[in-house]
Scaffold this motif. Structure first.
Motif, PDB file in Angstrom:
ATOM      1  N   GLY A 224     -41.487 -34.269  31.497  1.00 42.04           N
ATOM      2  CA  GLY A 224     -40.141 -33.719  31.432  1.00 42.04           C
ATOM      3  C   GLY A 224     -39.960 -32.410  32.177  1.00 42.04           C
ATOM      4  O   GLY A 224     -38.833 -31.910  32.305  1.00 42.04           O
ATOM      5  N   ALA A 225     -41.051 -31.837  32.707  1.00 39.98           N
ATOM      6  CA  ALA A 225     -40.956 -30.517  33.341  1.00 39.98           C
ATOM      7  C   ALA A 225     -40.188 -30.532  34.658  1.00 39.98           C
ATOM      8  O   ALA A 225     -39.567 -29.537  35.035  1.00 39.98           O
ATOM      9  CB  ALA A 225     -42.346 -29.938  33.552  1.00 39.98           C
ATOM     10  N   LYS A 226     -40.201 -31.661  35.364  1.00 50.65           N
ATOM     11  CA  LYS A 226     -39.556 -31.682  36.683  1.00 50.65           C
ATOM     12  C   LYS A 226     -38.035 -31.577  36.606  1.00 50.65           C
ATOM     13  O   LYS A 226     -37.389 -31.294  37.615  1.00 50.65           O
ATOM     14  CB  LYS A 226     -39.961 -32.934  37.455  1.00 50.65           C
ATOM     15  N   THR A 227     -37.470 -31.781  35.444  1.00 48.03           N
ATOM     16  CA  THR A 227     -36.023 -31.622  35.299  1.00 48.03           C
ATOM     17  C   THR A 227     -35.633 -30.254  34.766  1.00 48.03           C
ATOM     18  O   THR A 227     -34.443 -29.981  34.583  1.00 48.03           O
ATOM     19  CB  THR A 227     -35.454 -32.703  34.361  1.00 48.03           C
ATOM     20  N   CYS A 228     -36.644 -29.379  34.524  1.00 45.09           N
ATOM     21  CA  CYS A 228     -36.278 -28.079  33.939  1.00 45.09           C
ATOM     22  C   CYS A 228     -37.149 -26.917  34.410  1.00 45.09           C
ATOM     23  O   CYS A 228     -36.998 -25.804  33.887  1.00 45.09           O
ATOM     24  CB  CYS A 228     -36.338 -28.154  32.406  1.00 45.09           C
ATOM     25  N   ALA A 229     -38.044 -27.125  35.372  1.00 43.25           N
ATOM     26  CA  ALA A 229     -38.965 -26.034  35.720  1.00 43.25           C
ATOM     27  C   ALA A 229     -39.118 -25.847  37.222  1.00 43.25           C
ATOM     28  O   ALA A 229     -39.029 -26.795  38.008  1.00 43.25           O
ATOM     29  CB  ALA A 229     -40.333 -26.282  35.088  1.00 43.25           C
ATOM     30  N   ILE A 230     -39.361 -24.599  37.594  1.00 40.26           N
ATOM     31  CA  ILE A 230     -39.760 -24.209  38.945  1.00 40.26           C
ATOM     32  C   ILE A 230     -41.084 -23.474  38.792  1.00 40.26           C
ATOM     33  O   ILE A 230     -41.218 -22.612  37.918  1.00 40.26           O
ATOM     34  CB  ILE A 230     -38.711 -23.301  39.613  1.00 40.26           C
ATOM     35  N   GLU A 231     -42.049 -23.821  39.626  1.00 43.78           N
ATOM     36  CA  GLU A 231     -43.380 -23.218  39.476  1.00 43.78           C
ATOM     37  C   GLU A 231     -43.721 -22.314  40.656  1.00 43.78           C
ATOM     38  O   GLU A 231     -43.475 -22.657  41.811  1.00 43.78           O
ATOM     39  CB  GLU A 231     -44.436 -24.312  39.340  1.00 43.78           C
ATOM     40  N   PHE A 232     -44.309 -21.168  40.328  1.00 39.56           N
ATOM     41  CA  PHE A 232     -44.687 -20.167  41.325  1.00 39.56           C
ATOM     42  C   PHE A 232     -46.203 -19.982  41.285  1.00 39.56           C
ATOM     43  O   PHE A 232     -46.781 -19.836  40.209  1.00 39.56           O
ATOM     44  CB  PHE A 232     -44.007 -18.821  41.031  1.00 39.56           C
TER      45      PHE A 232
END
Length: 394
Positions: A224-232
């Motif tokens: 589910g992270a791909k619909t709510c997260a941006i990773e740095f």
């Protein structure tokens, strides 16, 4: 002309600038004293041979007409993005190439990403926190609310559904506390963000230190992270690029709101305000993820984690409470004898000539805590540990 008055909401002095100022005053007054710095999270080992070889080759490329490079792609050269994609794949995460954006470091992107969000968004950050998260939003005039991280919750606050937030900052393993969320805990945050239509800005700068199986290297290992997260992420910690400057941000194409794509907005922002990372640096970064590069880099990471074990063992011997030291190069300790953060900073500097970072500088919940880093040399770390033991065993 009118200046941005929101700047008056941030401290005039950046935390590490104040640390440097106090150390400078001490060394000028005590030129005969050897000061050991375990404060700022800067690395001390040189770039590994595989990286240097690749950068030398890139310099040669720039000397010949056939291989010379001018302006590069705004989102980074494919050869580097492909190596980053393969690294994610090795951790069980599938990414499209156009979801990966190369930058000059995670710190820059963590601030710059805010360009694609409305200033009316409410921001949730843990306290204590890496100062950049707070200051960049204060400069933009956003409302900030804090999630209390403290000794009771192991400095790992969990979602509160009574709190409504639009932008959520998570750093795991955490800077400054060294604490790291489990997969189950991160799943709760992902579910919360999706439920609230919020975005998680996930700082994975220290993912390379993760060794426990119940932790993750990427938030995208969580369903589910791909619909709510941006990773740095950054090459600063994994490969010692603190002075070379290179990082990357992953913006999933599935992250959308009101027919707007975060991925497309970020590409538009970067192509307008950023001209890319130098070719020579990107060639060096790509060498990080080669078989030889990773072999050499893992040796450096083990070196730093052995330093962390030395510091953690010292705290164990002294009976000092701490987090970190495992899955993280930071040791976040409770100041002894009820001292305040800056009080302990001065006490340690004046009596043991060891420099750390006062927890108070990371937020109100950092008061009474102190951060030491494992990024020093082995010799300096050993000497600092002996000095601390001698001082605190009195």
């Amino acid at each position: 002309m009118d200046f941005n008055k929101n700047f008056s909401n941030v401290s005039e002095s950046y935390l590490f600038a104040e640390v440097a100022n106090r150390v400078s005053k001490y060394t000028k007054s005590n030129p005969d004293k050897k000061v050991i710095k375990l404060g700022i999270g800067d690395v001390t080992l040189p770039l590994v041979p595989a990286v240097i070889k690749a950068m030398h080759g890139a310099v040669d490329d720039m000397s010949a007409k056939e291989t010379f490079k001018g302006y590069g792609p705004y989102e980074g050269y494919d050869f580097l993005r492909e190596s980053i994609r393969d690294y994610y794949k090795s951790n069980g995460v599938e990414l499209d190439l156009d979801e990966i954006f190369v930058s000059d470091g995670a710190k820059s992107d963590l601030g710059n990403i805010l360009d694609i969000f409305s200033d009316k968004n409410t921001v949730l950050v843990p306290d204590p926190v890496y100062p950049v998260y707070v200051d960049t939003n204060l400069m933009a005039g956003r409302k900030i609310i804090f999630a209390d991280a403290n000794g009771d919750n192991g400095f790992l606050p969990m979602p509160d559904y009574s709190v409504n937030a639009d932008i959520i900052y998570i750093c795991s393993p955490n800077n400054p506390t060294g604490a790291a969320y489990t997969k189950a805990q991160l799943k709760e945050w992902v579910d919360y963000a999706n439920k609230k239509n919020a975005v998680i800005l996930y700082d994975a700068a220290y993912e390379c230190f993760v060794s426990d199986g119940d932790l993750v290297r990427s938030v995208f290992q969580i369903e589910g992270a791909k619909t709510c997260a941006i990773e740095f992420c950054s090459f600063s910690k994994i490969a010692g690029f603190t002075g070379t400057r290179c990082g990357y941000t992953v913006v999933p194409k599935a992250l959308e709101k009101d027919a707007l794509s975060a991925n497309k907005l970020w590409l538009r922002r970067q192509s307008t305000k950023f001209n890319g990372v130098p070719y020579i640096v990107q060639k060096g970064a790509a060498a990080v993820f080669t078989a030889q590069g990773m072999k050499e880099i893992k040796e450096n990471l083990a070196y730093y984690m052995d330093n962390a074990k030395l510091i953690a063992s010292c705290m164990d011997d002294l009976g000092v409470w701490y987090t970190g030291g495992k899955n993280s190069p930071y040791i976040w300790l409770k100041c002894p004898n009820g001292m305040g953060s800056w009080e302990f900073f001065d006490y340690l500097l004046n009596n043991a000539q060891v420099v750390g970072t006062p927890g108070e500088g990371f937020g109100k919940n950092g008061e009474g805590y102190f951060r030491l880093t494992a990024f020093g040399s082995r010799e300096a770390t050993k000497e600092a540990v002996e000095r601390i033991k001698k001082l605190l065993k009195k």
